[in-house]
Every structure is written in structure tokens, then in C-alpha cells.
Write an enzyme that holds these catalytic residues in place. Sequence first.
Site, PDB file in Angstrom:
ATOM      1  N   SER A   1      -4.229   6.586  13.317  1.00 48.46           N
ATOM      2  CA  SER A   1      -5.065   6.936  12.579  1.00 48.46           C
ATOM      3  C   SER A   1      -5.217   8.350  13.381  1.00 48.46           C
ATOM      4  O   SER A   1      -5.678   8.769  15.130  1.00 48.46           O
ATOM      5  CB  SER A   1      -6.046   7.285  12.318  1.00 48.46           C
ATOM      6  OG  SER A   1      -6.763   8.169  11.311  1.00 48.46           O
TER       7      SER A   1
ATOM      8  N   PHE B   1      -0.089  -2.324   9.112  1.00 44.62           N
ATOM      9  CA  PHE B   1      -0.908  -1.425   8.156  1.00 44.62           C
ATOM     10  C   PHE B   1      -1.801  -2.121   7.384  1.00 44.62           C
ATOM     11  O   PHE B   1      -3.292  -0.776   7.313  1.00 44.62           O
ATOM     12  CB  PHE B   1       0.199  -0.706   6.309  1.00 44.62           C
ATOM     13  CG  PHE B   1       1.670  -0.175   6.666  1.00 44.62           C
ATOM     14  CD1 PHE B   1       1.103   1.029   7.006  1.00 44.62           C
ATOM     15  CD2 PHE B   1       2.694  -0.638   6.785  1.00 44.62           C
ATOM     16  CE1 PHE B   1       2.253   2.377   7.995  1.00 44.62           C
ATOM     17  CE2 PHE B   1       3.528  -0.091   7.256  1.00 44.62           C
ATOM     18  CZ  PHE B   1       3.630   1.391   7.702  1.00 44.62           C
TER      19      PHE B   1
ATOM     20  N   LYS C   1      -9.988   1.629  14.316  1.00 43.95           N
ATOM     21  CA  LYS C   1      -8.907   2.589  14.819  1.00 43.95           C
ATOM     22  C   LYS C   1      -7.877   2.964  16.644  1.00 43.95           C
ATOM     23  O   LYS C   1      -7.526   1.828  17.094  1.00 43.95           O
ATOM     24  CB  LYS C   1      -8.271   3.402  14.166  1.00 43.95           C
ATOM     25  CG  LYS C   1      -8.086   3.112  13.054  1.00 43.95           C
ATOM     26  CD  LYS C   1      -6.398   2.553  12.390  1.00 43.95           C
ATOM     27  CE  LYS C   1      -6.396   1.792  11.239  1.00 43.95           C
ATOM     28  NZ  LYS C   1      -5.251   0.929  10.497  1.00 43.95           N
TER      29      LYS C   1
ATOM     30  N   TYR D   1     -14.449   4.199  10.495  1.00 47.27           N
ATOM     31  CA  TYR D   1     -13.162   3.633  10.628  1.00 47.27           C
ATOM     32  C   TYR D   1     -12.180   4.143  11.707  1.00 47.27           C
ATOM     33  O   TYR D   1     -11.709   2.996  12.630  1.00 47.27           O
ATOM     34  CB  TYR D   1     -12.502   4.568   9.582  1.00 47.27           C
ATOM     35  CG  TYR D   1     -11.155   4.767   9.178  1.00 47.27           C
ATOM     36  CD1 TYR D   1      -9.873   3.444   8.850  1.00 47.27           C
ATOM     37  CD2 TYR D   1     -10.559   6.519   9.791  1.00 47.27           C
ATOM     38  CE1 TYR D   1      -9.411   4.183   8.730  1.00 47.27           C
ATOM     39  CE2 TYR D   1      -9.130   6.995   9.410  1.00 47.27           C
ATOM     40  CZ  TYR D   1      -8.056   4.756   9.263  1.00 47.27           C
ATOM     41  OH  TYR D   1      -7.495   5.330   9.515  1.00 47.27           O
TER      42      TYR D   1
ATOM     43  N   GLY E   1       1.074  -0.845   0.200  1.00 49.44           N
ATOM     44  CA  GLY E   1       0.015   0.070  -0.040  1.00 49.44           C
ATOM     45  C   GLY E   1       0.663   0.892   0.021  1.00 49.44           C
ATOM     46  O   GLY E   1       2.015   1.049  -0.309  1.00 49.44           O
TER      47      GLY E   1
ATOM     48  N   ASN F   1      -3.113  -8.447   0.842  1.00 51.38           N
ATOM     49  CA  ASN F   1      -4.497  -9.197  -0.157  1.00 51.38           C
ATOM     50  C   ASN F   1      -4.231  -8.702  -0.931  1.00 51.38           C
ATOM     51  O   ASN F   1      -5.532  -8.739  -2.483  1.00 51.38           O
ATOM     52  CB  ASN F   1      -5.701  -9.368   1.171  1.00 51.38           C
ATOM     53  CG  ASN F   1      -5.892  -8.434   1.420  1.00 51.38           C
ATOM     54  OD1 ASN F   1      -5.641  -6.725   0.743  1.00 51.38           O
ATOM     55  ND2 ASN F   1      -7.817  -8.211   1.828  1.00 51.38           N
TER      56      ASN F   1
END
Length: 356
Positions: A127, A83, A155, A151, A12, A34
Site C-alpha cells: 500500500s 490480497f 504492510k 494498518y 474481495g 474467509n
Amino acid sequence: MPETVLVTGGAGFIGSHTCVELLAHGHEVVVVDNHVNSSPHALDRIAKTAGRPLAGAFHVDVRDRKALAEVFARHPVDSVIHFAAHKAVGESVGHPVEYYDTNVGGTCTLLSVMHEHRVHRLVFSSSCSVYGDAQTVPLTEQSPVAPTNPYARTKLMCERILEDVCTHLAEMRVLALRYFNPVGAHPSGRLGEDPQGVPNNVMPYVAQVAVGRRQKLSVFGNDYPTPDGTGVRDYIHVMDVAEGHRVAVEHLDDRPGMQTFNLGTGTGTSVLQLVAAFGEASGRPIPHQIVDRRPGDVAELVADASAVAAAWDWTTTRDLAAMCRDAWRFQQLNPHGYSRRPGEAAAGETGELSCG
Ligand code: UDP
């Protein structure tokens, strides 16, 4: 001491730059990805950019316990950088279960497989969104957390899980890094951000406007309580983020248990300032129009970056001009990202290994 680092999500945006940084500093790197939101081509580019191969690259989902265990069985892993996760705020509102499954479930599977293989050193990708709608900036690690979307909650939940695991297991060492807004690209132009479809984030969108792939940027609101009314963020060069992770790995043994750090520059930049800086770097005007605020956006998020500086004697070094210049170079050299058009040669790319 060089070590073997397993990087989940290593193909990524942040993962690929971190792999290059680790390889450049003599570490061995094993990637698990993946490729749901990353290109396998990034793996070849990592090796080419670093001038050294990865020790291994596995097409594996972190929720796949059996396949993940095989990777740990094949490689003597010293530490893990995690990550692999879904990362789009808007998407998380529409697909909460998927977000909890991948981000929280994936972290739990990883922790359990790590424990089985006696690996207890982890750098976790968190984050700044855990702070939610900040009342005061800059944000320190002690600022209240109040995530406003699924999201961000995934985290924060992972951070809580990691705290509990560290309380339970004396041998655990965890560094959770709360990133602000990573942008930019590797200065070679070989690695960068390759969003699929319409970019959610402002920097790749601006880059695609500059290169002519999109007509104009919509600036989401100019009535925020900020100097020019547009949203203010702490943009951090992805090479500084990568360096921060490499330094974190090297500081994992500083003390037992878990520590949480902001990864930002401490400097706020508005959307209009970013547009101006990118225009300057690219030599092209960036057509833009003011539209309504984006639901869920906050006015200002800026890091207090002093804790990490004090702990590791390390700070970011790349400014906004470098972020724009490098993002623009990547965009120019890769107008269609990593994807090849039909018939285009796979110049020197070998494809990834796979397992499981
Ligand atoms: N933004 C914008 N237009 C876009 C995307 C983002 O004006 O097409 C603004 C957004 O409102 C925020 C800033 O740019 O003030 C950074 O947004 P981004 O999505 O890049 O990161 P976030 O801080 O939301 O994670």
C-alpha cells in the site's frame, strides 16, 4: 505460459477483478477467502463475467495452516497473489492486534505453507500508506517510508519479512505492489466495491450519495496545501490494478529476489474534483459539505508510476471519467451491493465450494 494462480482474498474488491483478468488471459485460478469482508456471491460473478469457472474456491482463513495446506495439496499452484488482509486505517487504530494477527500472521502462515509445497512465486498486496505523510510528491519507490497507523505498519512489516525470506531463499521471487487509491468497477457492472456498513473510502461513499442511499458527502478538510484545499489522491481504476497484477505474475521470473513497485497513475485528483467528475458521470448532483479534517489524513499522495512502466512496458489506461462511470454503473445495478433482499432469487448463483 498459462499458470495456476492461487488468489488469497479473491472474493474481495481488488481480488475479484484480478481473478477475472487472470481467467480472461487463460490462467487457472484458485481462490482462498474467509469472507470476513467479502461476499461469496462475488465468486459466481467472477465466473459469469470471465465466462470460465474458477479451478477452485475455498472458504479458508489464511491463518489456518492445516486448511491452507489442504488447498495446496489439492491444486498444483504455480504462483500466489496475496490480497487477504484487513484494510481499514481507522479500524486498525482500534484493533491493532487483530490487524497484526491477520495481516502479518496470515502472511507468515502463507509463506510457510508455500515453502512446504515448493511454491516460491508471490505477488504481494502492499500500500502507498507505507510512505506516510509524504514531504514531496510524486512518490518513487525510493521515497522514505514512515507509516502512520497500524494498518500501514502491517504492510511495511510484511515487505520487510518478504525481503528477509528472499535473502534466505534463493528460489523466492516476490513482487510487492504499493497501490495508491483503487476505485471503479468492472465495466459490465457485475463486479465492484461492496463495502459493509458506512463506506470509509470516498468513492463508494460518493456513489451511495448519488444513488440516494446517503444524504451527503462530508469533505474532510479544505485547508490543505493543495490547489482547492481538499485532499489529493492518485485514484487508479480497479481494472488497471487487476491488469497490473496479471502482468506482475507474468513478470515474476524476470529476476530473483524481491522487487517493489508503485501501482498508480501519476495523476492527482482532489476530493472536489472527484465529486465533480462523479456528478458528471452520473448526471446527478453530489450534495456535500466541508467538515473538519479526518485525523491521520495527509494532504497529497501521488505515485511516480515510471518504474513499473520501465520494468514491464505497461501503464494504466483508464482515466477518472472511466473510474466514475464504471463505479456508477455498478452502484445503479447493485444498489445494495451483492447482498440479496429476502426472497430474492439467487439467479444462477451456485454458492462457493468449501474446504477445511
Ligand atoms: N474523504 C472525504 N470524505 C469521505 C472519505 C474520504 O473527504 O467520506 C477524503 C479523504 O480525506 C482523502 C480522500 O477523500 O483526502 C481519499 O480518502 P479515502 O478514505 O478514500 O482513501 P485514503 O487515501 O485515505 O486511503
